[in-house]
Design an enzyme around this catalytic site. Structure first.
Site, PDB file in Angstrom:
ATOM      1  N   HIS A   1       6.764 -31.997   7.978  1.00  0.00           N
ATOM      2  CA  HIS A   1       6.114 -30.693   7.832  1.00  0.00           C
ATOM      3  C   HIS A   1       5.042 -30.712   6.740  1.00  0.00           C
ATOM      4  O   HIS A   1       4.116 -29.908   6.771  1.00  0.00           O
ATOM      5  CB  HIS A   1       7.154 -29.619   7.526  1.00  0.00           C
ATOM      6  CG  HIS A   1       8.237 -29.551   8.548  1.00  0.00           C
ATOM      7  ND1 HIS A   1       7.996 -29.182   9.858  1.00  0.00           N
ATOM      8  CD2 HIS A   1       9.561 -29.835   8.470  1.00  0.00           C
ATOM      9  CE1 HIS A   1       9.124 -29.239  10.536  1.00  0.00           C
ATOM     10  NE2 HIS A   1      10.084 -29.641   9.720  1.00  0.00           N
TER      11      HIS A   1
ATOM     12  N   CYS B   1       2.863  -3.430   3.951  1.00  0.00           N
ATOM     13  CA  CYS B   1       2.056  -2.272   4.318  1.00  0.00           C
ATOM     14  C   CYS B   1       2.751  -1.660   5.535  1.00  0.00           C
ATOM     15  O   CYS B   1       3.928  -1.948   5.775  1.00  0.00           O
ATOM     16  CB  CYS B   1       0.590  -2.636   4.558  1.00  0.00           C
ATOM     17  SG  CYS B   1       0.263  -3.745   5.930  1.00  0.00           S
TER      18      CYS B   1
ATOM     19  N   ASP C   1       0.862  -1.177   0.000  1.00  0.00           N
ATOM     20  CA  ASP C   1       0.000   0.000   0.000  1.00  0.00           C
ATOM     21  C   ASP C   1       0.903   1.233   0.000  1.00  0.00           C
ATOM     22  O   ASP C   1       2.126   1.141  -0.195  1.00  0.00           O
ATOM     23  CB  ASP C   1      -1.014  -0.032   1.161  1.00  0.00           C
ATOM     24  CG  ASP C   1      -0.381   0.206   2.527  1.00  0.00           C
ATOM     25  OD1 ASP C   1       0.861   0.353   2.609  1.00  0.00           O
ATOM     26  OD2 ASP C   1      -1.132   0.257   3.518  1.00  0.00           O
TER      27      ASP C   1
ATOM     28  N   HIS D   1       9.439 -24.798   7.136  1.00  0.00           N
ATOM     29  CA  HIS D   1       8.450 -25.621   7.851  1.00  0.00           C
ATOM     30  C   HIS D   1       7.013 -25.402   7.387  1.00  0.00           C
ATOM     31  O   HIS D   1       6.218 -26.336   7.418  1.00  0.00           O
ATOM     32  CB  HIS D   1       8.525 -25.329   9.360  1.00  0.00           C
ATOM     33  CG  HIS D   1       9.716 -25.954  10.019  1.00  0.00           C
ATOM     34  ND1 HIS D   1       9.859 -26.059  11.385  1.00  0.00           N
ATOM     35  CD2 HIS D   1      10.843 -26.513   9.490  1.00  0.00           C
ATOM     36  CE1 HIS D   1      11.009 -26.646  11.676  1.00  0.00           C
ATOM     37  NE2 HIS D   1      11.635 -26.922  10.545  1.00  0.00           N
TER      38      HIS D   1
ATOM     39  N   THR E   1       2.364  -2.084   8.849  1.00  0.00           N
ATOM     40  CA  THR E   1       2.741  -3.117   9.813  1.00  0.00           C
ATOM     41  C   THR E   1       3.028  -4.463   9.160  1.00  0.00           C
ATOM     42  O   THR E   1       3.586  -5.347   9.808  1.00  0.00           O
ATOM     43  CB  THR E   1       1.593  -3.347  10.806  1.00  0.00           C
ATOM     44  OG1 THR E   1       0.432  -3.750  10.052  1.00  0.00           O
ATOM     45  CG2 THR E   1       1.288  -2.083  11.613  1.00  0.00           C
TER      46      THR E   1
HETATM   47  C1  RB5 Z   1      -2.127   2.464   6.591  1.00  0.00           C
HETATM   48  O1  RB5 Z   1      -2.144   3.627   7.325  1.00  0.00           O
HETATM   49  C2  RB5 Z   1      -1.919   1.267   7.499  1.00  0.00           C
HETATM   50  O2  RB5 Z   1      -3.082   1.008   8.226  1.00  0.00           O
HETATM   51  C3  RB5 Z   1      -1.509   0.046   6.693  1.00  0.00           C
HETATM   52  O3  RB5 Z   1      -0.350   0.339   5.975  1.00  0.00           O
HETATM   53  C4  RB5 Z   1      -1.215  -1.215   7.465  1.00  0.00           C
HETATM   54  O4  RB5 Z   1      -0.338  -0.968   8.524  1.00  0.00           O
HETATM   55  C5  RB5 Z   1      -2.363  -2.040   7.854  1.00  0.00           C
HETATM   56  O5  RB5 Z   1      -2.240  -3.160   8.363  1.00  0.00           O
END
Ligand code: RB5
Length: 150
Positions: free
Chosen positions: A137, A69, A12, A102, A71
């Site tokens: 596995h 993204c 993203d 695995h 996180t």
């Molecule tokens: C975008 O602000 C953020 O929510 C996205 O990049 C991500 O971290 C979502 O899981």
């Protein structure tokens, strides 16, 4: 160094710079990079980008996928909704290696707001250079995939 593979990349808006750096890094290793964007930095929605990359892997157009993204979590959740996908989020190299060895993961997710560029490259290298070990596995991975048919 890993065996050359076709690798789809997607992210993203939160991870465009890291995605481009990874694309350059793995292309230099001889992998075929299928970067499906986005290209421009406007805010976008990670589920559609996770799904798009996952469909390329599930459909056989790519061997493996790397998605990002902020996180790494949301885009991973979206990718794992596509049948045939096994995607893990990794913030260190041990897990990146183990999800291939695995869990036979076919996608890796990274949080661009969690790890720096250098660590991200090490995570990518660990993922791409590891191979599924099979053996005991394999049955466990089959058990994961059987959940899709329940
Ligand atoms: C975008 O602000 C953020 O929510 C996205 O990049 C991500 O971290 C979502 O899981």
């Amino acid at each position: 160094m890993s065996t050359p593979k076709r690798i789809v990349l997607s992210s993203d808006h939160a991870a465009i710079d890291m995605r481009l750096a990874i694309a350059e890094h793995i292309a230099a290793q001889g992998h075929t990079v299928v970067d499906i964007g986005p290209v421009t930095p406007e805010s976008t929605h990670y589920p559609k980008h996770g799904e798009a990359a996952a469909r390329k892997v599930a459909g056989g157009e790519a061997d493996l996928g790397i998605i990002l993204c902020g996180t790494g979590q949301g885009i991973m959740m979206a990718a794992n909704k596509v049948p045939g996908i096994r995607c893990g989020v990794c913030s260190e190299t041990f897990s990146a290696r183990m999800i291939r060895q695995h869990n036979n993961a076919n996608m890796l997710s990274i949080g661009a707001r969690v790890v720096g560029d250098s660590l991200a490259m090490d995570i990518v290298d660990a993922f791409l250079s590891a191979e599924f070990e099979g053996g005991r596995h394999a049955m466990r991975v089959d058990m994961i995939m059987d959940i899709e048919t329940l």
